[in-house]
Design a protein around this motif. Structure first.
Motif, PDB file in Angstrom:
ATOM      1  N   ASN A 216       0.846  -1.215   0.000  1.00  0.00           N
ATOM      2  CA  ASN A 216       0.000   0.000   0.000  1.00  0.00           C
ATOM      3  C   ASN A 216       0.872   1.252   0.000  1.00  0.00           C
ATOM      4  O   ASN A 216       0.623   2.192  -0.753  1.00  0.00           O
ATOM      5  N   GLN A 219       2.398   1.585  -3.495  1.00  0.00           N
ATOM      6  CA  GLN A 219       1.405   1.977  -4.514  1.00  0.00           C
ATOM      7  C   GLN A 219       1.007   3.437  -4.344  1.00  0.00           C
ATOM      8  O   GLN A 219       0.965   4.194  -5.314  1.00  0.00           O
ATOM      9  N   GLN A 220       0.764   3.855  -3.103  1.00  0.00           N
ATOM     10  CA  GLN A 220       0.379   5.258  -2.858  1.00  0.00           C
ATOM     11  C   GLN A 220       1.491   6.216  -3.298  1.00  0.00           C
ATOM     12  O   GLN A 220       1.235   7.245  -3.924  1.00  0.00           O
ATOM     13  N   GLU A 223       1.582   6.404  -7.052  1.00  0.00           N
ATOM     14  CA  GLU A 223       0.390   7.071  -7.617  1.00  0.00           C
ATOM     15  C   GLU A 223       0.428   8.590  -7.411  1.00  0.00           C
ATOM     16  O   GLU A 223      -0.385   9.310  -7.979  1.00  0.00           O
ATOM     17  N   LEU A 228      -1.651   4.057 -12.105  1.00  0.00           N
ATOM     18  CA  LEU A 228      -1.419   2.610 -12.107  1.00  0.00           C
ATOM     19  C   LEU A 228      -2.741   1.882 -12.343  1.00  0.00           C
ATOM     20  O   LEU A 228      -3.717   2.134 -11.650  1.00  0.00           O
ATOM     21  N   PHE A 242       1.062  -3.703 -12.686  1.00  0.00           N
ATOM     22  CA  PHE A 242       0.225  -2.550 -12.996  1.00  0.00           C
ATOM     23  C   PHE A 242       0.730  -1.894 -14.279  1.00  0.00           C
ATOM     24  O   PHE A 242       1.949  -1.734 -14.445  1.00  0.00           O
ATOM     25  N   ILE A 253       4.553  -5.295  -7.970  1.00  0.00           N
ATOM     26  CA  ILE A 253       4.728  -5.269  -6.518  1.00  0.00           C
ATOM     27  C   ILE A 253       4.589  -6.713  -6.029  1.00  0.00           C
ATOM     28  O   ILE A 253       3.587  -7.377  -6.325  1.00  0.00           O
TER      29      ILE A 253
END
Ligand code: SF4
Length: 339
Positions: A216, A219-220, A223, A228, A242, A253
């Protein structure tokens, strides 16, 4: 190499998972000392006499391929420390119905051997690289070898060992601010980048959930700069992929801890000292070395390997159990299991 004939794998566990991917550790020794993997002064190596010989390795891998293995990943420690690695690869490639062959490496020797390994039958490589800073590389690995890794990746691309997958582990307060620069660099240099969550497998017992950089978090962070979009197909692949800004480039990931993917796992492992493991986090392992060094005939040994493979596969648990309250990490560190 002829068209790959994919028969049903004989190696099916009690959850119906077909095993086709064998991770083979060629040595537990390494030329780096990554802080999240082993202490700088680590020296508890497997005795040379306990390491499988190339002939033993090829026999065991040959039986595994006969029983449904279609992919072999060579790992370590650092597999390029094994001087006869080209011979090992050529031997695997010479098997009837040869598997796809890939390699996980820190790339320190890759520039020197990439073409030879390609000629021997290697198809592609995964390279571990956690930073774009030579200074931080030195801090994180206790070796001043950043540029050798970059040259190694280039040599792999030139030799056609592609796609070059680059695996990066992010550590809080160390290199976690490099997620975006790493992806930008990967996009610009045609690297297939994957971020790997740190796992409780280090020889130094440093892993702790509160300091882990999670999927998480990664990804955050990405982004903040990129769009993504999940790639719909995954299969048994460890990486969640992604599309980046609509693709076709992707980023992966590998979230073993926070987004486990054990339900589709197709991997078995062979350690450098001849132990079969049905999971990275297995607490048990089964010896095949004694069988290989027994007075049995070759046919009896091959039958014995097949039986061990069956037993190990049938004993596989549904998952790693990291998130279970009574989780106990395996005694064997990652460096002696292989990625
Ligand atoms: S943790 Fe074990 S079961 Fe889960 S994906 Fe990895 S090897 Fe497979």
């Amino acid at each position: 190499m002829g068209e790959l004939r994919v028969n049903a794998s004989e190696l099916v566990d009690t959850y119906g998972r077909e095993h086709r991917d064998l991770r083979v550790s060629l040595t537990d020794r390494c030329s780096l000392r990554c802080t999240y993997c082993m202490p700088a002064d680590f020296s508890d190596w497997i005795a040379n006499g306990s390491l499988l010989t190339t002939e033993e390795l090829l026999t065991v891998i040959g039986v595994a391929v006969e029983n449904g293995i279609t992919q072999v990943r060579l790992t370590g420690g650092e597999p390029l420390l094994r001087r006869d690695i080209a011979h090992v690869i050529a031997g695997i490639n010479a098997l009837p119905n040869p598997p796809r062959i890939s390699l996980t490496t820190n790339a320190l020797r890759l520039a020197e051997v990439a073409q030879d390994l390609k000629d021997a039958g290697l198809q592609r490589v995964n390279v571990s690289l956690d930073t774009l800073s030579a200074e931080r590389f030195k801090e994180m690995t206790h070796r001043d070898r950043f540029h050798d890794v970059i040259e190694g990746i280039k040599a792999a691309q030139e030799a056609g060992l592609t796609p070059v997958k680059v695996n990066s582990v992010l550590l809080k307060g160390i290199n976690d601010h490099e997620a975006i620069p790493l992806l930008k660099h990967a996009l610009a240099n045609d690297w297939n980048l994957r971020f790997i969550e740190q796992m409780p497998l280090d020889a130094g017992d440093l892993w702790a959930r509160p300091i882990m950089v999670t999927a998480n978090d990664i990804q955050q962070e990405l982004e903040r700069e990129f769009t993504l979009t999940p790639v719909p197909t995954r299969g048994s692949a460890p990486a969640e992929e992604f599309y980046v800004d609509g693709g076709p480039a992707t980023v992966g990931i590998i979230a073993s801890v926070t987004r486990p993917f054990c339900s589709a796992c197709d991997r078995l492992r062979l350690t450098a000292d001849g132990q079969f493991r049905n999971c990275l986090f297995a607490r048990d392992e089964t010896d095949v070395r004694a069988l290989m060094r027994s007075d049995l005939t070759d046919a009896q040994k091959r039958e014995g390997i097949r039986e061990i493979l069956q037993t190990v596969t049938k004993a596989k648990l549904p998952g790693h159990g990291i998130n279970d309250p009574n989780f106990v990490k395996p005694e064997r560190p990652m460096s002696a299991i292989g990625g």
